[in-house]
Design an enzyme around this catalytic site. Structure first.
Site, PDB file in Angstrom:
ATOM      1  N   GLY A 280      10.600  80.263  31.955  1.00 16.49           N
ATOM      2  CA  GLY A 280      11.930  80.685  31.546  1.00 16.49           C
ATOM      3  C   GLY A 280      12.840  79.571  31.099  1.00 16.49           C
ATOM      4  CG  ASP A 281      15.108  75.842  30.966  1.00 19.32           C
ATOM      5  OD1 ASP A 281      15.052  75.208  29.889  1.00 19.32           O
ATOM      6  OD2 ASP A 281      16.142  75.926  31.629  1.00 19.32           O
ATOM      7  CG  ASP A 282      13.177  72.457  28.165  1.00 17.37           C
ATOM      8  OD1 ASP A 282      13.239  72.971  27.035  1.00 17.37           O
ATOM      9  OD2 ASP A 282      14.090  71.768  28.646  1.00 17.37           O
TER      10      ASP A 282
END
Length: 490
Positions: A280-282
């Site tokens: 859900g991010d990098d």
């Protein structure tokens, strides 16, 4: 009257089978009965055959893979009273096991198939944590069980809230020779409760990572699945000689905030390879401290090789550098990377106040598949720990190479946003062909960029870059490296 011979012959004539069959078939009820009986018999035969096949498969099914003995001393977590039912809290069992391994000078802890619920616990040196097939370590999702720790010295702040931060589910400090491996067993942070509380502002401290190893060396993490971390998933901090390979890292693509996959932070001599990350991010974020705290701590991230990865990030980027890069980032190679169905593929992000540098970065053999923005360099990522940063601490971005870039379904292949304060210097593009979905002019966007294009690339580069032929001879020199052609609306 005596019967005539002809009548006698007719009376003793054998029945005609065809007439009997016709008689039977003339009854619908009889026909249905026959068909039902025949079908039932066939079903019984089929079921018996299926059961026989199933029993045969079970009889010949391979046994569970034996756990290899990777250390001279080896224990099972159940030896210390742990119960893998997903309900029993096994924190004390893990702590007793690690203490015993520490007393022995090293050893192996086997986590057998089952669901092993626990609060955070620490590792020790010369230790292997082995997760068998179908073994899962589950983190308690109640923050009351998670210890508080001081802020990281290179951040000077809890990252999300001032003051202390929650520790990680699996933690280690000042260690040497630590291995976390297995037959693809999993470590599950059960992060959903954490994400919901974070969005509702119900947490008073920064969420903890799933696995965090600090101030340590000779670390190997391989052949496991890490999923649903409360915060960053795998966070090596100020470590050296770190190998991460054959791991799967998973979190929901949305509504799972800050669930970075791997965050090498002020680390040197790192290899990350042969892995799948969807979070859900990098997917990966290389860091080295935040503003004045990172500058003072002064530990760079350097000599990092990232290769043979498949990455997905709908919120951020497949692989990022920064934005916390104040200790410096250098000598990074990323090769054979596929980013699919993502917002961005690769990104460098920084801002005034960071200081430090990003230099000597090589991206090689990248495949971009259905990505909104392919390559991003951003110099106005203005997020700071407090008001004590120095806005005149300007980062340096230089010597960035992009070689062998392929893709399809990409909206903006390149967006390099340097500024007058933070120009991007010595960028090279070579062997690039990216299929685009946006047919307007400004799809290769530049601002305050100096560099070169070697040979022919598609789409055509911005006018900020010098053009060279394949032999390295100058064809056309840019008239203005400071030209601005950035359009965030597309």
């Amino acid at each position: 009257m005596p019967e005539t011979p002809s009548r006698i012959h007719h009376h003793h004539r054998k029945p005609d089978p065809n007439r009997w069959i016709a008689f039977l078939l003339s009854s619908h009820q009889t026909l249905l009965t026959v068909l039902w009986t025949l079908g039932f018999a066939l079903i019984i035969l089929w079921q018996r055959s299926a059961v026989d096949r199933l029993l045969l498969l079970r009889r010949w099914a391979p046994p569970p893979r034996p756990i290899p003995r990777l250390r001279t001393v080896a224990f099972n977590i159940s030896d210390f009273g742990a119960v893998g039912d997903g309900v029993t809290v096994n924190t004390e069992a893990f702590e007793r096991a690690v203490l015993e391994i520490r007393k022995r000078g090293g050893g192996q802890l086997n986590v057998l198939p089952g669901y092993w619920l626990t609060a955070p616990f620490n590792l020790t040196s010369h230790m292997t944590l082995f997760l068998a097939e179908n073994a899962a370590i589950l983190g308690i999702d109640d923050e009351k069980y998670w210890p508080l720790m001081p802020p990281l010295p290179s951040y000077g702040y809890g990252r999300e809230c001032p003051g202390p931060r929650y520790g990680s589910l699996i933690h280690g400090q000042n260690l040497k020779d630590v291995v976390i491996t297995g037959h693809n067993g999993s470590i599950n942070g059960q992060g959903k409760t954490w994400w919901e509380k974070y969005r509702k502002k119900l947490l008073n401290h920064t969420r903890g990572p799933l696995v965090q190893i600090m101030w340590s060396s000779d670390i190997e993490i391989s052949h496991i699945t890490l999923r649903d971390s409360p915060f960053w998933t795998l966070h090596p901090y100020d470590c050296s000689n770190v190998t991460i390979r054959n791991v799967t890292i998973l979190a929901p693509l949305s509504e799972a905030p800050n669930t970075d996959g791997i965050d090498p932070d002020s680390c040197e001599n790192v290899v990350i390879e042969d892995s799948y990350i969807s979070v859900g991010d990098d997917g990966i974020a290389i860091k080295s401290g935040w503003d004045q705290y990172g500058i003072a701590y002064g530990r760079p991230s350097a000599n990092i090789l990232i290769r043979n990865l498949v990455v997905r990030s709908m919120v951020s980027a497949g692989v990022s550098i920064g934005s916390e890069m104040s200790g410096g980032v250098s000598n990074i190679t990323m090769e054979n990377l596929r980013v699919w169905n993502s917002r961005r593929a690769v990104r460098i992000k920084t801002s005034p106040g960071r200081g430090g540098y990003v230099r000597d970065i090589t991206y090689k053999n990248l495949t971009l598949d259905n990505v909104r923005v392919g390559i991003v360099i951003k110099t106005d990522y203005n997020e700071h720990p407090d008001e004590g940063y120095d806005p005149k601490a300007l980062p340096i971005i230089e010597n960035i190479n992009f070689i062998g870039i392929r893709g399809q379904g990409v909206r903006i292949p390149v967006r390099i946003y340097g500024s007058q304060e933070i120009p991007v210097r010595n960028v090279t593009f070579r062997d690039m062909s990216v299929g685009i979905t946006y047919k307007k002019k400004r799809i290769f966007q530049c601002s305050f960029v100096q560099g070169r294009v070697i040979g022919s690339i598609f789409p055509s580069a911005c006018e900020n870059l010098d053009l060279y032929d394949e032999q390295g001879r100058l064809v056309k020199q840019s008239t203005s490296h400071n030209m601005t052609d950035i359009d965030y609306e597309i």
